[in-house]
Design a protein around this motif. Structure first.
Motif, PDB file in Angstrom:
ATOM      1  N   ILE A   1     -19.152  52.029   2.076  1.00 26.05           N
ATOM      2  CA  ILE A   1     -19.192  52.708   0.782  1.00 26.05           C
ATOM      3  C   ILE A   1     -17.923  52.467  -0.025  1.00 26.05           C
ATOM      4  O   ILE A   1     -17.975  52.332  -1.250  1.00 26.05           O
ATOM      5  CB  ILE A   1     -19.449  54.234   0.963  1.00 26.05           C
ATOM      6  N   ALA A   2     -16.772  52.372   0.630  1.00 23.91           N
ATOM      7  CA  ALA A   2     -15.522  52.132  -0.096  1.00 23.91           C
ATOM      8  C   ALA A   2     -15.571  50.796  -0.823  1.00 23.91           C
ATOM      9  O   ALA A   2     -15.132  50.676  -1.968  1.00 23.91           O
ATOM     10  CB  ALA A   2     -14.341  52.186   0.873  1.00 23.91           C
ATOM     11  N   GLU A   3     -16.118  49.774  -0.145  1.00 21.15           N
ATOM     12  CA  GLU A   3     -16.237  48.462  -0.782  1.00 21.15           C
ATOM     13  C   GLU A   3     -17.216  48.509  -1.952  1.00 21.15           C
ATOM     14  O   GLU A   3     -16.967  47.914  -3.009  1.00 21.15           O
ATOM     15  CB  GLU A   3     -16.689  47.419   0.239  1.00 21.15           C
ATOM     16  N   ALA A   4     -18.335  49.227  -1.775  1.00 24.22           N
ATOM     17  CA  ALA A   4     -19.314  49.350  -2.860  1.00 24.22           C
ATOM     18  C   ALA A   4     -18.677  49.996  -4.085  1.00 24.22           C
ATOM     19  O   ALA A   4     -18.875  49.544  -5.231  1.00 24.22           O
ATOM     20  CB  ALA A   4     -20.514  50.169  -2.393  1.00 24.22           C
ATOM     21  N   MET A   5     -17.902  51.043  -3.865  1.00 24.05           N
ATOM     22  CA  MET A   5     -17.234  51.721  -4.977  1.00 24.05           C
ATOM     23  C   MET A   5     -16.201  50.814  -5.632  1.00 24.05           C
ATOM     24  O   MET A   5     -16.044  50.830  -6.862  1.00 24.05           O
ATOM     25  CB  MET A   5     -16.586  53.003  -4.475  1.00 24.05           C
ATOM     26  N   GLU A   6     -15.524  50.016  -4.842  1.00 25.18           N
ATOM     27  CA  GLU A   6     -14.537  49.089  -5.395  1.00 25.18           C
ATOM     28  C   GLU A   6     -15.206  48.067  -6.312  1.00 25.18           C
ATOM     29  O   GLU A   6     -14.703  47.750  -7.399  1.00 25.18           O
ATOM     30  CB  GLU A   6     -13.810  48.384  -4.259  1.00 25.18           C
ATOM     31  N   VAL A   7     -16.385  47.582  -5.878  1.00 25.11           N
ATOM     32  CA  VAL A   7     -17.122  46.614  -6.701  1.00 25.11           C
ATOM     33  C   VAL A   7     -17.609  47.278  -7.989  1.00 25.11           C
ATOM     34  O   VAL A   7     -17.547  46.676  -9.077  1.00 25.11           O
ATOM     35  CB  VAL A   7     -18.305  46.031  -5.902  1.00 25.11           C
ATOM     36  N   ILE A   8     -18.085  48.521  -7.909  1.00 24.15           N
ATOM     37  CA  ILE A   8     -18.545  49.238  -9.107  1.00 24.15           C
ATOM     38  C   ILE A   8     -17.406  49.392 -10.103  1.00 24.15           C
ATOM     39  O   ILE A   8     -17.566  49.121 -11.300  1.00 24.15           O
ATOM     40  CB  ILE A   8     -19.132  50.604  -8.715  1.00 24.15           C
ATOM     41  N   ARG A   9     -16.258  49.824  -9.632  1.00 22.11           N
ATOM     42  CA  ARG A   9     -15.095  49.951 -10.526  1.00 22.11           C
ATOM     43  C   ARG A   9     -14.726  48.609 -11.151  1.00 22.11           C
ATOM     44  O   ARG A   9     -14.411  48.533 -12.344  1.00 22.11           O
ATOM     45  CB  ARG A   9     -13.901  50.511  -9.758  1.00 22.11           C
ATOM     46  N   ALA A  10     -14.780  47.557 -10.347  1.00 22.57           N
ATOM     47  CA  ALA A  10     -14.416  46.231 -10.854  1.00 22.57           C
ATOM     48  C   ALA A  10     -15.391  45.771 -11.933  1.00 22.57           C
ATOM     49  O   ALA A  10     -14.974  45.205 -12.962  1.00 22.57           O
ATOM     50  CB  ALA A  10     -14.379  45.228  -9.700  1.00 22.57           C
ATOM     51  N   GLU A  11     -16.693  46.013 -11.725  1.00 22.21           N
ATOM     52  CA  GLU A  11     -17.682  45.610 -12.722  1.00 22.21           C
ATOM     53  C   GLU A  11     -17.566  46.456 -13.980  1.00 22.21           C
ATOM     54  O   GLU A  11     -17.759  45.954 -15.098  1.00 22.21           O
ATOM     55  CB  GLU A  11     -19.087  45.700 -12.139  1.00 22.21           C
ATOM     56  N   TRP A  12     -17.252  47.743 -13.829  1.00 19.29           N
ATOM     57  CA  TRP A  12     -17.043  48.615 -14.982  1.00 19.29           C
ATOM     58  C   TRP A  12     -15.879  48.069 -15.820  1.00 19.29           C
ATOM     59  O   TRP A  12     -15.961  48.000 -17.050  1.00 19.29           O
ATOM     60  CB  TRP A  12     -16.745  50.030 -14.498  1.00 19.29           C
ATOM     61  N   THR A  13     -14.822  47.681 -15.135  1.00 17.33           N
ATOM     62  CA  THR A  13     -13.638  47.152 -15.824  1.00 17.33           C
ATOM     63  C   THR A  13     -13.930  45.802 -16.461  1.00 17.33           C
ATOM     64  O   THR A  13     -13.542  45.546 -17.611  1.00 17.33           O
ATOM     65  CB  THR A  13     -12.472  47.023 -14.834  1.00 17.33           C
ATOM     66  N   ARG A  14     -14.612  44.930 -15.735  1.00 15.42           N
ATOM     67  CA  ARG A  14     -14.908  43.594 -16.264  1.00 15.42           C
ATOM     68  C   ARG A  14     -15.760  43.670 -17.513  1.00 15.42           C
ATOM     69  O   ARG A  14     -15.515  42.953 -18.497  1.00 15.42           O
ATOM     70  CB  ARG A  14     -15.609  42.756 -15.189  1.00 15.42           C
ATOM     71  N   MET A  15     -16.757  44.565 -17.508  1.00 18.50           N
ATOM     72  CA  MET A  15     -17.599  44.684 -18.694  1.00 18.50           C
ATOM     73  C   MET A  15     -16.823  45.271 -19.861  1.00 18.50           C
ATOM     74  O   MET A  15     -17.024  44.867 -21.013  1.00 18.50           O
ATOM     75  CB  MET A  15     -18.836  45.529 -18.397  1.00 18.50           C
ATOM     76  N   ALA A  16     -15.930  46.222 -19.589  1.00 15.18           N
ATOM     77  CA  ALA A  16     -15.117  46.794 -20.664  1.00 15.18           C
ATOM     78  C   ALA A  16     -14.217  45.732 -21.285  1.00 15.18           C
ATOM     79  O   ALA A  16     -13.991  45.723 -22.504  1.00 15.18           O
ATOM     80  CB  ALA A  16     -14.277  47.945 -20.125  1.00 15.18           C
ATOM     81  N   GLU A  17     -13.702  44.850 -20.476  1.00  8.19           N
ATOM     82  CA  GLU A  17     -12.753  43.850 -20.959  1.00  8.19           C
ATOM     83  C   GLU A  17     -13.426  42.603 -21.524  1.00  8.19           C
ATOM     84  O   GLU A  17     -12.967  42.029 -22.514  1.00  8.19           O
ATOM     85  CB  GLU A  17     -11.814  43.443 -19.818  1.00  8.19           C
ATOM     86  N   GLU A  18     -14.533  42.183 -20.917  1.00  7.37           N
ATOM     87  CA  GLU A  18     -15.147  40.909 -21.284  1.00  7.37           C
ATOM     88  C   GLU A  18     -16.464  41.054 -22.050  1.00  7.37           C
ATOM     89  O   GLU A  18     -16.927  40.100 -22.674  1.00  7.37           O
ATOM     90  CB  GLU A  18     -15.396  40.069 -20.030  1.00  7.37           C
ATOM     91  N   GLY A  19     -17.071  42.235 -21.965  1.00  2.90           N
ATOM     92  CA  GLY A  19     -18.349  42.434 -22.633  1.00  2.90           C
ATOM     93  C   GLY A  19     -19.481  41.725 -21.924  1.00  2.90           C
ATOM     94  O   GLY A  19     -19.421  41.441 -20.727  1.00  2.90           O
TER      95      GLY A  19
END
Length: 433
Positions: free
Chosen positions: A332-350
């Motif tokens: 679950i920790a890895e899943a949450m890390e990926v979710i945060r990363a995708e949230w950030t990537r979409m905010a930055e890159e669209g």
């Protein structure tokens, strides 16, 4: 009679073709009720939807669960009919009544045949104006509610949802479960149930839609008779909530092989000019099924979960952007890390032009499929009223989706996605958190 009713229900699905336009006749009855009406005479059947704004949020803090218990009791006898006699009369007419409560609304749905309209509506009127709330019915339904609460205490998904709501909404009614607690439900009296009924069922918070075999000229007097005895006003509606997202992770220890995580951040109001861009953005992020980024990154590429989702929630008093995921305790920790990363990537890159077009195709293609019968259409219409969408929303909705540009959606991604506020509540025994 019941076999005929079942046949009518199946025919109802074809009553209004998915590709057909829906012509809404909005009018006010002589008694002052506003109704949205679609006349559809292909089968002798009517669907009636009513929403009373306020719902379970009207509960006093010390009476949590009162509106939920009251709603479940409405059809447990009315007027001279006890619960058994009421059910027998309803079934004998091949009618269907449904009473449901949410944080923001008390919903009443009725479906009946044209030939039984007068008798069915009289039975419905009794339930809305003379519910019995007999002691034996109260205790029977209370036991069912208590059983549900006890079941939720063993369900990690229910625990996560309740804990997350309490965390972000605090003391607002949204912050506690509408079903109440074991203690609050046990303490509810018949007087509390009567008070909840008076607070919630009133004309000043009522929205109505009717679809089926009835004309405007017939409908107005029918509704005025049905609802004439409702009180004019109910309890004041609650103030808006102020959701708090601190960007932290809260873990609730619970013995289970899989952890459940709820996560979220501030949302976008439906009436905001950027809402449709945010809606499309969410389809790309986590609301588009297997094609969404979260599903691709968390499930397809890494096999961390069977499903991960995000969704915009527009309550009367709060707008939030939520999501959920389940994964093994050691992943679950890895899943949450990926979710945060995708949230950030979409905010930055669209998003890309291809992702935007695919999201538009998904939303516009699936929308007509919702209009698959009189019942669903009536439900959609009453929801449109509550959300103040306007009579032209059905005709313009897909145009508003298609009008979103790549520039707009990527600006919305930068402006509204808040990785630093993305907050998680995890229930289980997660490793590495």
């Amino acid at each position: 009679m019941r076999a005929f009713f079942a046949t009518c229900l199946s025919l109802l699905l074809a009553a209004v073709p998915a590709t057909a336009g829906v012509t809404i006749d909005a009018f006010q009855t002589e008694g002052g009720l506003t109704v949205w009406h679609v006349e559809e005479n292909s089968i002798p059947f009517v669907a009636l939807e009513m929403r009373f704004q306020g719902g379970a949020s009207l509960d006093a803090p010390e009476k949590r669960g009162a509106t939920n218990l009251m709603t479940a009791l409405i059809e447990e006898g009315a007027g001279p009919l006890d619960a058994r006699a009421f059910a027998k009369a309803r079934d004998g007419l091949a009618a269907s009544f449904s009473y449901r409560v949410s944080d923001d609304t008390l919903s009443v749905s009725a479906k009946f045949l044209t030939e039984n309209r007068a008798e069915a509506l009289e039975l419905l009127r009794l339930s809305l104006t003379e519910p019995r709330f007999d002691d034996d019915a109260i205790e029977r339904v209370r036991a069912q509610v208590v059983s549900g609460i006890r079941s939720d205490e063993k369900d990690p998904s229910a625990i996560a949802g309740k804990a997350f709501d309490a965390r972000i909404y605090g003391s607002h009614p949204y912050g506690s479960d509408l079903g109440g607690t074991l203690d609050s439900v046990a303490a509810l009296t018949r007087e509390d149930i009567l008070a909840a009924f008076s607070a919630a069922v009133a004309r000043d918070r009522l929205y109505i839609s009717v679809v089926g075999d009835i004309s405007r000229e017939e409908l107005g007097p029918v509704l005025d008779t049905l609802l004439a005895d409702l009180p004019a006003t109910g309890a004041p509606l609650p103030a808006d909530a102020t959701p708090v997202f601190d960007g932290e992770t809260v873990v609730i220890d619970f013995e289970t092989p899989q952890s459940v995580a709820m996560f979220g951040q501030p949302g976008v109001p439906f009436d905001h000019p950027d809402y449709f861009a945010a809606y499309l953005l969410n389809v790309v992020l986590g609301g588009g099924g297997f094609e969404s980024r979260l599903m691709q990154e968390v499930r397809e590429k890494r096999g961390l979960t069977y499903g991960v989702y995000s969704y915009l929630v527009d309550k009367n008093g709060a707008d939030v952007w939520l999501g959920s995921v389940q994964s093994a305790n050691n992943r679950i920790a890895e899943a949450m890390e990926v979710i945060r990363a995708e949230w950030t990537r979409m905010a930055e890159e669209g998003v890309s032009a291809e992702e935007l077009q695919n999201a538009k195709t998904y939303l516009t293609g699936s929308y007509p499929l919702r209009f698959d019968g009189n019942g669903p259409i009536a439900d959609i219409l009453v929801g449109m009223q509550i959300s103040d969408m306007g009579l032209d929303y059905i005709d313009t909705r897909n145009d508003r989706v298609n009008a979103v540009t790549l520039e707009q959606i990527n600006r919305v991604a930068r402006d509204y996605l808040k990785p630093d506020q993305l907050s998680f509540t995890v229930v289980g025994q997660p490793e590495g958190l």
